[in-house]
Scaffold this motif. Structure first.
Motif, PDB file in Angstrom:
ATOM      1  N   MET A   1       0.833  -1.174   0.000  1.00  0.00           N
ATOM      2  CA  MET A   1       0.000   0.000   0.000  1.00  0.00           C
ATOM      3  C   MET A   1       0.882   1.244   0.000  1.00  0.00           C
ATOM      4  SD  MET A   1      -3.352   0.781   2.092  1.00  0.00           S
ATOM      5  CE  MET A   1      -3.216   1.286   3.711  1.00  0.00           C
ATOM      6  N   LYS A   2       0.511   2.206  -0.837  1.00  0.00           N
ATOM      7  CA  LYS A   2       1.308   3.424  -0.968  1.00  0.00           C
ATOM      8  C   LYS A   2       0.996   4.395   0.168  1.00  0.00           C
ATOM      9  CE  LYS A   2       2.371   7.178  -4.021  1.00  0.00           C
ATOM     10  NZ  LYS A   2       1.858   8.100  -4.984  1.00  0.00           N
ATOM     11  N   GLU A   3       2.037   5.001   0.707  1.00  0.00           N
ATOM     12  CA  GLU A   3       1.888   6.002   1.765  1.00  0.00           C
ATOM     13  C   GLU A   3       1.473   7.331   1.150  1.00  0.00           C
ATOM     14  OE1 GLU A   3       4.755   7.988   5.077  1.00  0.00           O
ATOM     15  OE2 GLU A   3       5.093   5.898   4.558  1.00  0.00           O
ATOM     16  N   LYS A   4       0.599   8.062   1.848  1.00  0.00           N
ATOM     17  CA  LYS A   4       0.130   9.351   1.347  1.00  0.00           C
ATOM     18  C   LYS A   4       1.266  10.367   1.321  1.00  0.00           C
ATOM     19  CE  LYS A   4      -4.639   8.967   2.738  1.00  0.00           C
ATOM     20  NZ  LYS A   4      -5.767   9.647   3.371  1.00  0.00           N
ATOM     21  N   ASP A   5       1.170  11.315   0.402  1.00  0.00           N
ATOM     22  CA  ASP A   5       2.188  12.359   0.248  1.00  0.00           C
ATOM     23  C   ASP A   5       1.995  13.505   1.233  1.00  0.00           C
ATOM     24  OD1 ASP A   5       3.343  10.986  -1.872  1.00  0.00           O
ATOM     25  OD2 ASP A   5       2.075  11.987  -3.345  1.00  0.00           O
ATOM     26  N   THR A   6       0.753  13.676   1.726  1.00  0.00           N
ATOM     27  CA  THR A   6       0.449  14.794   2.611  1.00  0.00           C
ATOM     28  C   THR A   6      -0.292  14.320   3.857  1.00  0.00           C
ATOM     29  OG1 THR A   6      -1.614  15.248   1.438  1.00  0.00           O
ATOM     30  CG2 THR A   6       0.338  16.478   0.736  1.00  0.00           C
ATOM     31  N   VAL A   7      -0.312  15.194   4.866  1.00  0.00           N
ATOM     32  CA  VAL A   7      -1.023  14.960   6.115  1.00  0.00           C
ATOM     33  C   VAL A   7      -1.889  16.187   6.374  1.00  0.00           C
ATOM     34  CG1 VAL A   7      -0.761  14.605   8.599  1.00  0.00           C
ATOM     35  CG2 VAL A   7       0.883  13.586   7.026  1.00  0.00           C
ATOM     36  N   ILE A   8      -3.163  15.969   6.737  1.00  0.00           N
ATOM     37  CA  ILE A   8      -4.087  17.061   7.009  1.00  0.00           C
ATOM     38  C   ILE A   8      -4.127  17.324   8.517  1.00  0.00           C
ATOM     39  CG2 ILE A   8      -6.463  17.894   6.767  1.00  0.00           C
ATOM     40  CD1 ILE A   8      -5.121  17.374   4.093  1.00  0.00           C
ATOM     41  N   ILE A   9      -3.966  18.596   8.900  1.00  0.00           N
ATOM     42  CA  ILE A   9      -4.033  19.019  10.297  1.00  0.00           C
ATOM     43  C   ILE A   9      -5.238  19.949  10.432  1.00  0.00           C
ATOM     44  CG2 ILE A   9      -2.825  20.213  12.158  1.00  0.00           C
ATOM     45  CD1 ILE A   9      -1.494  17.590  11.281  1.00  0.00           C
TER      46      ILE A   9
ATOM     47  N   MET B   1       8.703  23.025  14.368  1.00  0.00           N
ATOM     48  CA  MET B   1       9.571  21.842  14.365  1.00  0.00           C
ATOM     49  C   MET B   1      10.264  21.661  13.016  1.00  0.00           C
ATOM     50  SD  MET B   1       7.146  19.201  16.456  1.00  0.00           S
ATOM     51  CE  MET B   1       8.380  17.931  16.710  1.00  0.00           C
ATOM     52  N   GLY B   2       9.894  22.467  12.013  1.00  0.00           N
ATOM     53  CA  GLY B   2      10.578  22.436  10.730  1.00  0.00           C
ATOM     54  C   GLY B   2       9.869  21.660   9.637  1.00  0.00           C
ATOM     55  N   TYR B   3       8.634  21.235   9.874  1.00  0.00           N
ATOM     56  CA  TYR B   3       7.899  20.508   8.836  1.00  0.00           C
ATOM     57  C   TYR B   3       7.361  21.478   7.797  1.00  0.00           C
ATOM     58  CZ  TYR B   3       8.327  16.437  11.800  1.00  0.00           C
ATOM     59  OH  TYR B   3       8.834  15.411  12.552  1.00  0.00           O
ATOM     60  N   THR B   4       7.142  20.980   6.580  1.00  0.00           N
ATOM     61  CA  THR B   4       6.797  21.810   5.438  1.00  0.00           C
ATOM     62  C   THR B   4       5.287  21.914   5.249  1.00  0.00           C
ATOM     63  OG1 THR B   4       8.823  21.086   4.348  1.00  0.00           O
ATOM     64  CG2 THR B   4       7.162  22.123   2.959  1.00  0.00           C
ATOM     65  N   LEU B   5       4.777  23.143   5.265  1.00  0.00           N
ATOM     66  CA  LEU B   5       3.369  23.413   4.987  1.00  0.00           C
ATOM     67  C   LEU B   5       3.200  23.505   3.477  1.00  0.00           C
ATOM     68  CD1 LEU B   5       0.573  24.156   6.181  1.00  0.00           C
ATOM     69  CD2 LEU B   5       1.301  26.531   6.045  1.00  0.00           C
ATOM     70  N   VAL B   6       2.277  22.708   2.933  1.00  0.00           N
ATOM     71  CA  VAL B   6       2.059  22.675   1.490  1.00  0.00           C
ATOM     72  C   VAL B   6       0.922  23.602   1.076  1.00  0.00           C
ATOM     73  CG1 VAL B   6       1.448  21.170  -0.452  1.00  0.00           C
ATOM     74  CG2 VAL B   6       2.897  20.304   1.368  1.00  0.00           C
ATOM     75  N   ASP B   7      -0.162  23.617   1.878  1.00  0.00           N
ATOM     76  CA  ASP B   7      -1.340  24.403   1.497  1.00  0.00           C
ATOM     77  C   ASP B   7      -2.208  24.666   2.727  1.00  0.00           C
ATOM     78  OD1 ASP B   7      -3.122  25.737  -0.136  1.00  0.00           O
ATOM     79  OD2 ASP B   7      -3.853  23.948  -1.170  1.00  0.00           O
ATOM     80  N   ILE B   8      -3.031  25.694   2.633  1.00  0.00           N
ATOM     81  CA  ILE B   8      -4.065  25.987   3.621  1.00  0.00           C
ATOM     82  C   ILE B   8      -5.370  26.063   2.839  1.00  0.00           C
ATOM     83  CG2 ILE B   8      -4.946  27.621   5.320  1.00  0.00           C
ATOM     84  CD1 ILE B   8      -2.059  28.617   5.650  1.00  0.00           C
ATOM     85  N   LYS B   9      -6.364  25.277   3.287  1.00  0.00           N
ATOM     86  CA  LYS B   9      -7.638  25.211   2.581  1.00  0.00           C
ATOM     87  C   LYS B   9      -8.787  25.457   3.553  1.00  0.00           C
ATOM     88  CE  LYS B   9      -6.008  21.739  -0.666  1.00  0.00           C
ATOM     89  NZ  LYS B   9      -6.307  20.485  -1.328  1.00  0.00           N
TER      90      LYS B   9
ATOM     91  N   PHE C   1       0.245  19.418   5.269  1.00  0.00           N
ATOM     92  CA  PHE C   1       1.686  19.301   5.444  1.00  0.00           C
ATOM     93  C   PHE C   1       2.236  18.171   4.589  1.00  0.00           C
ATOM     94  CE2 PHE C   1       0.804  21.799   9.149  1.00  0.00           C
ATOM     95  CZ  PHE C   1       1.981  22.463   9.436  1.00  0.00           C
ATOM     96  N   LYS C   2       3.470  18.333   4.159  1.00  0.00           N
ATOM     97  CA  LYS C   2       4.186  17.275   3.464  1.00  0.00           C
ATOM     98  C   LYS C   2       4.442  16.145   4.458  1.00  0.00           C
ATOM     99  CE  LYS C   2       8.374  16.510   0.827  1.00  0.00           C
ATOM    100  NZ  LYS C   2       9.653  17.092   0.414  1.00  0.00           N
ATOM    101  N   ASN C   3       4.246  14.907   4.042  1.00  0.00           N
ATOM    102  CA  ASN C   3       4.420  13.742   4.907  1.00  0.00           C
ATOM    103  C   ASN C   3       5.912  13.410   5.030  1.00  0.00           C
ATOM    104  OD1 ASN C   3       4.090  11.478   6.432  1.00  0.00           O
ATOM    105  ND2 ASN C   3       2.895  10.348   4.937  1.00  0.00           N
TER     106      ASN C   3
END
Length: 54
Positions: free
Chosen positions: A1-9, A21-29, A44-46
């Motif tokens: 199973m493929k791991e997702k590319d992003t994580v929703i917070i 903590m240095g994690y990358t924000l990809v988008d705000i929706k 966020f980028k996974n």
């Protein structure tokens, strides 16, 4: 199973913590489930270790 590319917070507090903590924000929706249309979700980028820090 493929791991997702992003994580929703769903909270700004957790998003802010992850950013510090240095994690990358990809988008705000907009949160589609919010009836008042005031909330946002943060995408966020996974990166390594992000799931452990949520």
């Amino acid at each position: 199973m493929k791991e997702k590319d992003t994580v929703i917070i769903f909270t700004a507090k957790k998003a802010r913590t992850l950013l510090k903590m240095g994690y990358t924000l990809v988008d705000i929706k907009p949160d589609k489930m919010d009836v008042d249309h005031k909330r946002s979700v943060f995408v966020f980028k996974n990166d390594d270790g992000i799931l452990e820090n949520i």
